[in-house]
Design an enzyme around this catalytic site. Sequence first.
Site, mmCIF file in Angstrom:
data_model
loop_
_atom_site.group_PDB
_atom_site.id
_atom_site.type_symbol
_atom_site.label_atom_id
_atom_site.label_comp_id
_atom_site.label_asym_id
_atom_site.label_seq_id
_atom_site.Cartn_x
_atom_site.Cartn_y
_atom_site.Cartn_z
ATOM 1 N N THR A 66 0.824 -1.203 0.000
ATOM 2 C CA THR A 66 0.000 0.000 0.000
ATOM 3 C C THR A 66 0.860 1.255 0.000
ATOM 4 O OG1 THR A 66 -1.465 1.280 1.445
ATOM 5 C CG2 THR A 66 -0.052 -0.297 2.528
ATOM 6 N N ASP A 67 0.290 2.356 -0.492
ATOM 7 C CA ASP A 67 0.997 3.643 -0.411
ATOM 8 C C ASP A 67 0.986 4.196 1.018
ATOM 9 O OD1 ASP A 67 -1.688 4.354 -0.250
ATOM 10 O OD2 ASP A 67 -1.623 5.809 -1.886
ATOM 11 N N GLU A 68 0.191 3.581 1.904
ATOM 12 C CA GLU A 68 0.126 4.108 3.281
ATOM 13 C C GLU A 68 1.444 3.931 4.028
ATOM 14 O OE1 GLU A 68 -3.541 3.407 5.391
ATOM 15 O OE2 GLU A 68 -4.626 3.137 3.518
ATOM 16 N N TYR B 266 -1.895 -0.396 11.086
ATOM 17 C CA TYR B 266 -2.015 -1.130 9.815
ATOM 18 C C TYR B 266 -0.822 -0.822 8.905
ATOM 19 C CZ TYR B 266 -3.100 -1.539 4.872
ATOM 20 O OH TYR B 266 -2.999 -1.785 3.536
ATOM 21 N N SER B 267 -0.582 0.469 8.648
ATOM 22 C CA SER B 267 0.471 0.799 7.681
ATOM 23 C C SER B 267 1.855 0.444 8.216
ATOM 24 C CB SER B 267 0.393 2.263 7.238
ATOM 25 O OG SER B 267 0.365 3.131 8.329
ATOM 26 N N LYS C 257 2.290 -3.160 7.352
ATOM 27 C CA LYS C 257 2.564 -3.339 5.921
ATOM 28 C C LYS C 257 3.997 -2.901 5.594
ATOM 29 C CE LYS C 257 0.345 -4.699 2.935
ATOM 30 N NZ LYS C 257 0.160 -6.097 2.446
ATOM 31 N N ASN D 291 -12.569 13.109 0.404
ATOM 32 C CA ASN D 291 -13.588 12.125 0.803
ATOM 33 C C ASN D 291 -14.989 12.660 0.551
ATOM 34 O OD1 ASN D 291 -11.599 10.365 1.599
ATOM 35 N ND2 ASN D 291 -11.655 10.977 3.752
ATOM 36 N N HIS E 105 -5.182 10.471 11.409
ATOM 37 C CA HIS E 105 -5.751 10.369 10.052
ATOM 38 C C HIS E 105 -4.816 11.029 9.024
ATOM 39 C CE1 HIS E 105 -9.769 10.816 7.636
ATOM 40 N NE2 HIS E 105 -8.853 10.113 6.992
#
Length: 354
Positions: free
Chosen positions: A130-132, A155-156, A159, A254, A289
Amino acid sequence: MRYMVTGGLGFIGSNFLQRNVVARPNDTFVNVDSCSYAANPKSVESLESAANYRFVRLDLAGGSDVRTVVTEVSPDVIVHFAAESHVDRSIRGPESFLRSNVIATHNLLEAARELWARGREGVRFHHVSTDEVFGSLGSEGAFTEETPYDPSSPYSATKAASDHLVRAWHRTFGLPVTISNCSNNYGPRQHPEKLIPLMILNAKAGHALPVYGEGANIRDWLHVDDHCAAIELILEKGQSGRTYNVGGHGERTNLQVVEAICTSMAAELGRSEASVREQIRYVQDRPGHDFRYAIDPRRIESELGWKPKWTFEDGLRETVRWYVANEAWCASAVNDDYRQWTQTHYAPPQTGTP
Ligand code: TYD
């Protein structure tokens, strides 16, 4: 070619299988999935009778079983989609992300190393990421393959750790690997905890459309079909040891995304746009965020000739149509686990003393 596809009951993995199993009858595809909460067997139901397709239930974090299955399947290509990917769930409970994303990747790398140790030709471990991992951007610039890792969420961070493991197994042990870091995917068969299917299903059901903060955060949307096409090209022509960023030139706030969904849903349901928009609720923001993600996909475009086919507007309209048309799939995704998640995740904050 024998493919082992991990996480093939998930969103991107199932779309990859849907594109490839029937189109490549001379190749075999073994779908290895742990059947976690986000897995949906309905996403690959149509492939179950294909002679070149097989399903194996396996927890990749489980240790010695992974070696046994990898040895038995003896794949030429491993496409590693399996991961837990929902940022909000990783904030609520990070530990399972370490198992699913880090330990599982380690086990799979070790099993592949052992299997391919005897100099097998033409093998490849492709890691889908992912790009995160790059963290958050301000209003300018885009992530390239050289951008330093700076993950924000549990999460990131997991990853990022798994990407590092894959690179280390290449550099240290010579494992033939490629990595792709993609922007936010959308399209058919995505778990409804994620922004786009969540808004579509809630709009249809007349429920609130929960926008975090002011809806000003920016994501760079990539149609899952374009993403799968990119992975197929990387498998075919990508250079071992190399990373490719995949993004669809689809930056939107968003709120823009949610409003576009309202427009499409109004058309699909024969309702006024204003009445669907009235369902929008601004809710408490996600901690940590990331403000903006944007991918610079020039490497994969220039080296491998990849180009996204979908514009965001067309892709989103077709995606809305898919969810409206596929009621049985949607019903299977809105299970007890999902209901429980939405009830606790979107519950109003507690006030006062107990
Ligand atoms: P998400 O689909 O969870 O993907 P990611 O966090 O990996 O980018 O969320 C996409 C964006 O939408 C993100 O900025 C958070 C926001 N969002 C909402 O505003 N409301 C929601 O209910 C969800 C799930 C996400």
